[in-house]
Design a protein around this motif. Structure first.
Motif, PDB file in Angstrom:
ATOM      1  N   ALA A  41       0.846  -1.203   0.000  1.00  0.00           N
ATOM      2  CA  ALA A  41       0.000   0.000   0.000  1.00  0.00           C
ATOM      3  C   ALA A  41       0.875   1.245   0.000  1.00  0.00           C
ATOM      4  O   ALA A  41       0.608   2.223  -0.707  1.00  0.00           O
ATOM      5  CB  ALA A  41      -0.906  -0.027   1.225  1.00  0.00           C
ATOM      6  N   LEU A  64      -3.387  -0.271 -10.361  1.00  0.00           N
ATOM      7  CA  LEU A  64      -4.466  -1.255 -10.430  1.00  0.00           C
ATOM      8  C   LEU A  64      -3.911  -2.655 -10.183  1.00  0.00           C
ATOM      9  O   LEU A  64      -4.439  -3.429  -9.370  1.00  0.00           O
ATOM     10  CB  LEU A  64      -5.117  -1.174 -11.815  1.00  0.00           C
ATOM     11  CG  LEU A  64      -6.385  -1.990 -12.002  1.00  0.00           C
ATOM     12  CD1 LEU A  64      -7.483  -1.456 -11.132  1.00  0.00           C
ATOM     13  CD2 LEU A  64      -6.809  -1.964 -13.453  1.00  0.00           C
TER      14      LEU A  64
ATOM     15  N   GLN B  46      -4.521   1.520   2.809  1.00  0.00           N
ATOM     16  CA  GLN B  46      -5.061   0.874   1.606  1.00  0.00           C
ATOM     17  C   GLN B  46      -6.223   1.676   1.053  1.00  0.00           C
ATOM     18  O   GLN B  46      -6.344   1.844  -0.138  1.00  0.00           O
ATOM     19  CB  GLN B  46      -5.537  -0.528   1.963  1.00  0.00           C
ATOM     20  CG  GLN B  46      -4.419  -1.537   1.970  1.00  0.00           C
ATOM     21  CD  GLN B  46      -4.937  -2.890   2.397  1.00  0.00           C
ATOM     22  OE1 GLN B  46      -6.127  -3.064   2.600  1.00  0.00           O
ATOM     23  NE2 GLN B  46      -4.047  -3.829   2.542  1.00  0.00           N
ATOM     24  N   LEU B  50      -5.092   5.511  -0.739  1.00  0.00           N
ATOM     25  CA  LEU B  50      -5.284   5.293  -2.179  1.00  0.00           C
ATOM     26  C   LEU B  50      -6.249   6.317  -2.742  1.00  0.00           C
ATOM     27  O   LEU B  50      -6.026   6.897  -3.805  1.00  0.00           O
ATOM     28  CB  LEU B  50      -5.834   3.877  -2.400  1.00  0.00           C
ATOM     29  CG  LEU B  50      -5.709   3.387  -3.831  1.00  0.00           C
ATOM     30  CD1 LEU B  50      -4.271   3.216  -4.206  1.00  0.00           C
ATOM     31  CD2 LEU B  50      -6.474   2.110  -4.012  1.00  0.00           C
ATOM     32  N   ILE B  73      -9.756   1.750 -10.031  1.00  0.00           N
ATOM     33  CA  ILE B  73      -8.828   1.347  -8.967  1.00  0.00           C
ATOM     34  C   ILE B  73      -9.513   1.477  -7.617  1.00  0.00           C
ATOM     35  O   ILE B  73      -9.513   0.559  -6.797  1.00  0.00           O
ATOM     36  CB  ILE B  73      -7.572   2.231  -9.026  1.00  0.00           C
ATOM     37  CG1 ILE B  73      -6.769   1.916 -10.262  1.00  0.00           C
ATOM     38  CG2 ILE B  73      -6.725   2.049  -7.786  1.00  0.00           C
ATOM     39  CD1 ILE B  73      -5.563   2.790 -10.415  1.00  0.00           C
ATOM     40  N   PHE B  76     -12.155  -1.282  -7.157  1.00  0.00           N
ATOM     41  CA  PHE B  76     -11.648  -2.623  -6.852  1.00  0.00           C
ATOM     42  C   PHE B  76     -11.068  -2.663  -5.450  1.00  0.00           C
ATOM     43  O   PHE B  76     -11.314  -3.569  -4.667  1.00  0.00           O
ATOM     44  CB  PHE B  76     -10.576  -3.022  -7.876  1.00  0.00           C
ATOM     45  CG  PHE B  76     -11.165  -3.491  -9.158  1.00  0.00           C
ATOM     46  CD1 PHE B  76     -10.735  -2.985 -10.367  1.00  0.00           C
ATOM     47  CD2 PHE B  76     -12.178  -4.422  -9.156  1.00  0.00           C
ATOM     48  CE1 PHE B  76     -11.298  -3.412 -11.553  1.00  0.00           C
ATOM     49  CE2 PHE B  76     -12.749  -4.855 -10.339  1.00  0.00           C
ATOM     50  CZ  PHE B  76     -12.307  -4.337 -11.545  1.00  0.00           C
ATOM     51  N   GLN B  77     -10.291  -1.629  -5.126  1.00  0.00           N
ATOM     52  CA  GLN B  77      -9.629  -1.676  -3.828  1.00  0.00           C
ATOM     53  C   GLN B  77     -10.648  -1.649  -2.704  1.00  0.00           C
ATOM     54  O   GLN B  77     -10.587  -2.441  -1.763  1.00  0.00           O
ATOM     55  CB  GLN B  77      -8.672  -0.491  -3.707  1.00  0.00           C
ATOM     56  CG  GLN B  77      -7.846  -0.512  -2.449  1.00  0.00           C
ATOM     57  CD  GLN B  77      -6.812  -1.612  -2.454  1.00  0.00           C
ATOM     58  OE1 GLN B  77      -6.712  -2.371  -3.417  1.00  0.00           O
ATOM     59  NE2 GLN B  77      -6.091  -1.736  -1.370  1.00  0.00           N
ATOM     60  N   THR B  80     -12.338  -5.108  -2.536  1.00  0.00           N
ATOM     61  CA  THR B  80     -11.625  -6.336  -2.164  1.00  0.00           C
ATOM     62  C   THR B  80     -10.854  -6.186  -0.860  1.00  0.00           C
ATOM     63  O   THR B  80     -10.633  -7.168  -0.163  1.00  0.00           O
ATOM     64  CB  THR B  80     -10.623  -6.662  -3.274  1.00  0.00           C
ATOM     65  OG1 THR B  80      -9.887  -5.471  -3.548  1.00  0.00           O
ATOM     66  CG2 THR B  80     -11.333  -7.116  -4.521  1.00  0.00           C
ATOM     67  N   ALA B  81     -10.438  -4.975  -0.497  1.00  0.00           N
ATOM     68  CA  ALA B  81      -9.642  -4.853   0.737  1.00  0.00           C
ATOM     69  C   ALA B  81     -10.426  -5.310   1.957  1.00  0.00           C
ATOM     70  O   ALA B  81      -9.891  -6.032   2.801  1.00  0.00           O
ATOM     71  CB  ALA B  81      -9.171  -3.417   0.896  1.00  0.00           C
ATOM     72  N   ILE B  83     -12.628  -7.607   2.116  1.00  0.00           N
ATOM     73  CA  ILE B  83     -12.690  -9.081   2.093  1.00  0.00           C
ATOM     74  C   ILE B  83     -11.386  -9.643   2.636  1.00  0.00           C
ATOM     75  O   ILE B  83     -11.355 -10.514   3.503  1.00  0.00           O
ATOM     76  CB  ILE B  83     -12.947  -9.552   0.641  1.00  0.00           C
ATOM     77  CG1 ILE B  83     -14.310  -9.084   0.180  1.00  0.00           C
ATOM     78  CG2 ILE B  83     -12.822 -11.045   0.544  1.00  0.00           C
ATOM     79  CD1 ILE B  83     -14.576  -9.366  -1.282  1.00  0.00           C
TER      80      ILE B  83
END
Lengths: 87, 122
Positions: A41, A64, B46, B50, B73, B76-77, B80-81, B83
């Protein structure tokens, strides 16, 4: 602007070194996975910061790809560690 | 001229925010006692870091392609983060990687079901 770059660089560096230290020292594999999450990260944020400051967006797809790497890595290790096979 | 300065200040602010979050995550990783509390430190950069960076990039040169890829981006982040963090937390809980003395509320053990850690005899 260079002051911002220096400060951000130092902060990113210290964050990454701390994550690396936790990877090395981490008592359990879960610590290592969490620390590698933080390391990736931090790398993503550093790449993004470089893009934002210099104004180009060439390596936006890199963010990505790294985002998906982080998740797949930690999910696979979490499945590996959790002892019961709860599919 | 002022548009450039405003954009510079905005970019610098967001970059510093993201850098501070990554720094805080690093410090959090070192200081927090057990795996479950280290998850707090791990998930902060994260998501918010981001988002700060992606907004930065979108502001740096707002073109349609950049903004859609930036949204992808972030999507998705942020999909999924959680999870990944959930699975890590469950794996940590099941293999007893946390200190019970600083655990304030233990909602999982009291409930019947497979997710009780093995060593918990209660």
């Amino acid at each position: 602007m260079t002051v911002v770059i220096v400060i951000a660089g130092v902060l990113f560096g210290v964050g990454a070194v701390a994550a690396l230290w936790r990877i090395i020292r981490g008592p359990s594999a879960l610590d290592r996975i969490i620390a590698s999450d933080v390391l990736i990260a931090t790398a993503m944020c550093a790449i993004g910061a470089q893009m934002a400051i210099s104004g180009h967006t060439d390596n936006l797809p890199v963010l990505l790809v790294l985002a998906l790497f982080t998740v797949v890595g930690s999910v696979s290790v979490a499945r590996f560690i959790s002892t019961r096979d709860d599919t | 001229m002022t548009d450039d300065v405003v954009r510079d200040v905005f970019t610098a602010g967001l970059v510093l925010l993201s850098a501070f979050l990554c720094f805080a995550a690093g410090v959090g990783l070192i200081r927090f006692p057990d795996v479950l509390s280290r998850l707090h430190a791990a998930t902060k950069p994260q998501i918010l870091g981001l988002i700060a960076i992606v907004v930065d990039v979108a502001v740096a040169n707002p073109s349609a392609a950049t903004i859609t890829l930036a949204l992808a981006i972030v999507f998705f982040q942020s999909l999924t983060a959680p999870i990944a963090a959930h699975m890590l937390g469950r794996a940590a809980f099941r293999t007893d990687h946390f200190r019970r003395d600083i655990l304030v509320v233990d909602e999982v053990s009291s409930r019947p079901g497979p997710s009780r850690p093995h060593s918990a005899k209660n």
